[in-house]
Design a protein around this motif. Structure first.
Motif, PDB file in Angstrom:
ATOM      1  N   LYS A   1      74.736 -17.112 -38.137  1.00  0.00           N
ATOM      2  CA  LYS A   1      75.654 -18.191 -38.580  1.00  0.00           C
ATOM      3  C   LYS A   1      74.596 -19.600 -38.381  1.00  0.00           C
ATOM      4  O   LYS A   1      74.858 -20.310 -39.401  1.00  0.00           O
ATOM      5  CB  LYS A   1      76.768 -18.316 -37.801  1.00  0.00           C
ATOM      6  CG  LYS A   1      77.959 -17.175 -37.937  1.00  0.00           C
ATOM      7  CD  LYS A   1      79.110 -17.658 -37.289  1.00  0.00           C
ATOM      8  CE  LYS A   1      80.098 -16.494 -37.256  1.00  0.00           C
ATOM      9  NZ  LYS A   1      81.504 -16.634 -36.540  1.00  0.00           N
TER      10      LYS A   1
ATOM     11  N   SER B   1      76.850 -22.109 -50.185  1.00  0.00           N
ATOM     12  CA  SER B   1      77.918 -20.996 -49.931  1.00  0.00           C
ATOM     13  C   SER B   1      78.369 -21.005 -48.558  1.00  0.00           C
ATOM     14  O   SER B   1      79.534 -20.417 -48.116  1.00  0.00           O
ATOM     15  CB  SER B   1      77.322 -19.565 -50.063  1.00  0.00           C
ATOM     16  OG  SER B   1      76.354 -19.355 -49.414  1.00  0.00           O
ATOM     17  N   VAL B   2      77.808 -21.704 -47.456  1.00  0.00           N
ATOM     18  CA  VAL B   2      78.031 -21.999 -46.300  1.00  0.00           C
ATOM     19  C   VAL B   2      78.739 -23.227 -45.878  1.00  0.00           C
ATOM     20  O   VAL B   2      79.851 -23.165 -45.175  1.00  0.00           O
ATOM     21  CB  VAL B   2      76.809 -21.706 -45.051  1.00  0.00           C
ATOM     22  CG1 VAL B   2      77.232 -22.021 -43.576  1.00  0.00           C
ATOM     23  CG2 VAL B   2      76.442 -20.328 -45.389  1.00  0.00           C
TER      24      VAL B   2
ATOM     25  N   LYS C   1      80.903 -26.173 -46.876  1.00  0.00           N
ATOM     26  CA  LYS C   1      82.087 -26.671 -47.644  1.00  0.00           C
ATOM     27  C   LYS C   1      82.334 -28.037 -47.798  1.00  0.00           C
ATOM     28  O   LYS C   1      83.293 -28.383 -48.730  1.00  0.00           O
ATOM     29  CB  LYS C   1      83.284 -25.759 -47.017  1.00  0.00           C
ATOM     30  CG  LYS C   1      83.875 -26.018 -45.905  1.00  0.00           C
ATOM     31  CD  LYS C   1      84.699 -25.219 -45.474  1.00  0.00           C
ATOM     32  CE  LYS C   1      85.685 -25.441 -44.288  1.00  0.00           C
ATOM     33  NZ  LYS C   1      86.894 -24.535 -44.181  1.00  0.00           N
ATOM     34  N   GLU C   2      81.850 -28.789 -46.836  1.00  0.00           N
ATOM     35  CA  GLU C   2      82.191 -30.377 -46.745  1.00  0.00           C
ATOM     36  C   GLU C   2      81.010 -31.219 -46.196  1.00  0.00           C
ATOM     37  O   GLU C   2      80.480 -30.895 -45.280  1.00  0.00           O
ATOM     38  CB  GLU C   2      83.413 -30.673 -46.296  1.00  0.00           C
ATOM     39  CG  GLU C   2      83.844 -32.180 -46.513  1.00  0.00           C
ATOM     40  CD  GLU C   2      85.255 -32.261 -45.737  1.00  0.00           C
ATOM     41  OE1 GLU C   2      85.798 -33.604 -45.752  1.00  0.00           O
ATOM     42  OE2 GLU C   2      85.612 -31.354 -44.986  1.00  0.00           O
TER      43      GLU C   2
ATOM     44  N   ASP D   1      81.598 -26.289 -42.160  1.00  0.00           N
ATOM     45  CA  ASP D   1      81.035 -25.128 -42.707  1.00  0.00           C
ATOM     46  C   ASP D   1      82.028 -24.101 -42.861  1.00  0.00           C
ATOM     47  O   ASP D   1      83.175 -24.432 -42.339  1.00  0.00           O
ATOM     48  CB  ASP D   1      79.798 -24.435 -42.213  1.00  0.00           C
ATOM     49  CG  ASP D   1      80.205 -24.078 -40.305  1.00  0.00           C
ATOM     50  OD1 ASP D   1      81.023 -23.586 -40.257  1.00  0.00           O
ATOM     51  OD2 ASP D   1      79.150 -24.227 -39.594  1.00  0.00           O
ATOM     52  N   ASN D   2      81.799 -22.854 -43.478  1.00  0.00           N
ATOM     53  CA  ASN D   2      82.734 -22.081 -43.836  1.00  0.00           C
ATOM     54  C   ASN D   2      83.224 -21.183 -42.448  1.00  0.00           C
ATOM     55  O   ASN D   2      84.243 -20.366 -42.322  1.00  0.00           O
ATOM     56  CB  ASN D   2      82.141 -21.147 -44.947  1.00  0.00           C
ATOM     57  CG  ASN D   2      82.365 -21.680 -46.234  1.00  0.00           C
ATOM     58  OD1 ASN D   2      83.343 -22.283 -46.525  1.00  0.00           O
ATOM     59  ND2 ASN D   2      81.623 -20.968 -47.133  1.00  0.00           N
ATOM     60  N   TYR D   3      82.600 -21.460 -41.331  1.00  0.00           N
ATOM     61  CA  TYR D   3      82.948 -20.818 -40.225  1.00  0.00           C
ATOM     62  C   TYR D   3      84.060 -21.727 -39.343  1.00  0.00           C
ATOM     63  O   TYR D   3      84.138 -21.458 -38.058  1.00  0.00           O
ATOM     64  CB  TYR D   3      81.816 -20.614 -39.231  1.00  0.00           C
ATOM     65  CG  TYR D   3      80.720 -19.574 -40.112  1.00  0.00           C
ATOM     66  CD1 TYR D   3      81.130 -18.519 -40.372  1.00  0.00           C
ATOM     67  CD2 TYR D   3      79.535 -20.153 -40.220  1.00  0.00           C
ATOM     68  CE1 TYR D   3      80.000 -17.745 -41.283  1.00  0.00           C
ATOM     69  CE2 TYR D   3      78.605 -19.456 -40.967  1.00  0.00           C
ATOM     70  CZ  TYR D   3      78.839 -18.325 -41.276  1.00  0.00           C
ATOM     71  OH  TYR D   3      77.908 -17.437 -41.933  1.00  0.00           O
ATOM     72  N   ASP D   4      84.491 -23.078 -40.051  1.00  0.00           N
ATOM     73  CA  ASP D   4      85.081 -24.249 -39.317  1.00  0.00           C
ATOM     74  C   ASP D   4      84.309 -24.703 -37.920  1.00  0.00           C
ATOM     75  O   ASP D   4      85.260 -24.848 -37.460  1.00  0.00           O
ATOM     76  CB  ASP D   4      86.538 -23.578 -39.087  1.00  0.00           C
ATOM     77  CG  ASP D   4      87.359 -23.294 -40.256  1.00  0.00           C
ATOM     78  OD1 ASP D   4      87.260 -23.888 -41.227  1.00  0.00           O
ATOM     79  OD2 ASP D   4      88.052 -22.133 -40.198  1.00  0.00           O
TER      80      ASP D   4
END
Length: 218
Positions: free
Chosen positions: A50, A102-103, A105-106, A122-125
Motif C-alpha cells: 500500500k 488509481s490510489v 483519490k483526493e 488514498d483509496n485505503y482511507d
C-alpha cells in the motif's frame, strides 16, 4: 543583593536555560506532532504494498508538476513566494490528470499559514500530510529551510493519524522565469528539529519608566 547572591542566581538561570535548550535539540518530528496535536505520525514503509503504491502516485504527481512548470515558467518575482504558489498548484495538477491516479483519490490545499500545506487521501482511507517547498540551493541550507510552529493552525489541519512528508521542488531560473528542474519526497517521521529560543517582552515591560534613559515628545 550581594555579589555572592548575584552569582548564585546567575548560575541557577544558566543551568535552567541550558537544560531547556538541551531538551529541544534534535527532537524527532513525530514527537512534535504527537505532543502538539495528539495524532500519531506513521512511517512510510516501502516493504508494504500500500505504501509503495502511494509513493508511486506521489512520484507521478511530482513528475507531472515538474514537467508542467519546466515547460511553463513560473512568473513570480521572488523565490520565497514560489513555494506558496506551488502548494496551490499541486492539487490543480492532480485534478487535471485525475484519470492517471488509481490510489490517490483526493489532494486538498489546506490553506492558511503554517504546517502542513496539503492533505492527500488514498483509496485505503489513509491520510498523508504534505508541506510543499521550493529551493534553488538543495545542497546548502539554513535553519529555517523547514520549520514548524505547532500552534493553532497545525492543530486545526492535522486532525488524523497519518504520514507526513515534504515535497521539495528544485527550482532554477531568475525572477519571473522560474522553472522546476527536480524534486525530492522526504519522509518527515524521523527528521530532527531544534527549537530556536526567543526571549520577548511587551511594551509595558520595555517602556517602564525605570528602564528609560532619556525621552522626548512633541
Amino acid at each position: 543583593m550581594s555579589d555572592e547572591d548575584l552569582l548564585k542566581e546567575l548560575e541557577e538561570y544558566r543551568n535552567i536555560i541550558r537544560r531547556v535548550l538541551d531538551a529541544f535539540e534534535n527532537v524527532p518530528f513525530h514527537i512534535i506532532i504527537k505532543v502538539a496535536t495528539d495524532r500519531d505520525v506513521e512511517r512510510f514503509d516501502l516493504s508494504d504494498a500500500k505504501d509503495r503504491s502511494l509513493v508511486e502516485e506521489l512520484k507521478l504527481l511530482a513528475d507531472i508538476t515538474m514537467q508542467h512548470f519546466y515547460s511553463n515558467p513560473i512568473t513570480i518575482s521572488r523565490i520565497n513566494e514560489v513555494s506558496n504558489y506551488l502548494e496551490e498548484q499541486v492539487p490543480h495538477m492532480f485534478l487535471r490528470n485525475r484519470s492517471q491516479f488509481s490510489v490517490i483519490k483526493e489532494v486538498k490545499h489546506l490553506g492558511g499559514s503554517g504546517y502542513p500545506d496539503l492533505i492527500v487521501v488514498d483509496n485505503y482511507d489513509r491520510y498523508t500530510y504534505i508541506d510543499v517547498k521550493a529551493t534553488q540551493r538543495p545542497g546548502t541550507g539554513s535553519p529555517r529551510d523547514f520549520y514548524i510552529t505547532p500552534l493553532k493552525e497545525t492543530k486545526r489541519k492535522v486532525n488524523h493519524d497519518g504520514r507526513h512528508c515534504v515535497l521539495g521542488f528544485v527550482v532554477s531560473g531568475t525572477p519571473n522565469n522560474f522553472r522546476i528542474i527536480g524534486w525530492k519526497l522526504v519522509d518527515l517521521y524521523n527528521v530532527k528539529l531544534r527549537m530556536k529560543p526567543e526571549f520577548n517582552c511587551s511594551n509595558l515591560e520595555l517602556y517602564k519608566s525605570e528602564n528609560i534613559l532619556v525621552e522626548n515628545n512633541i
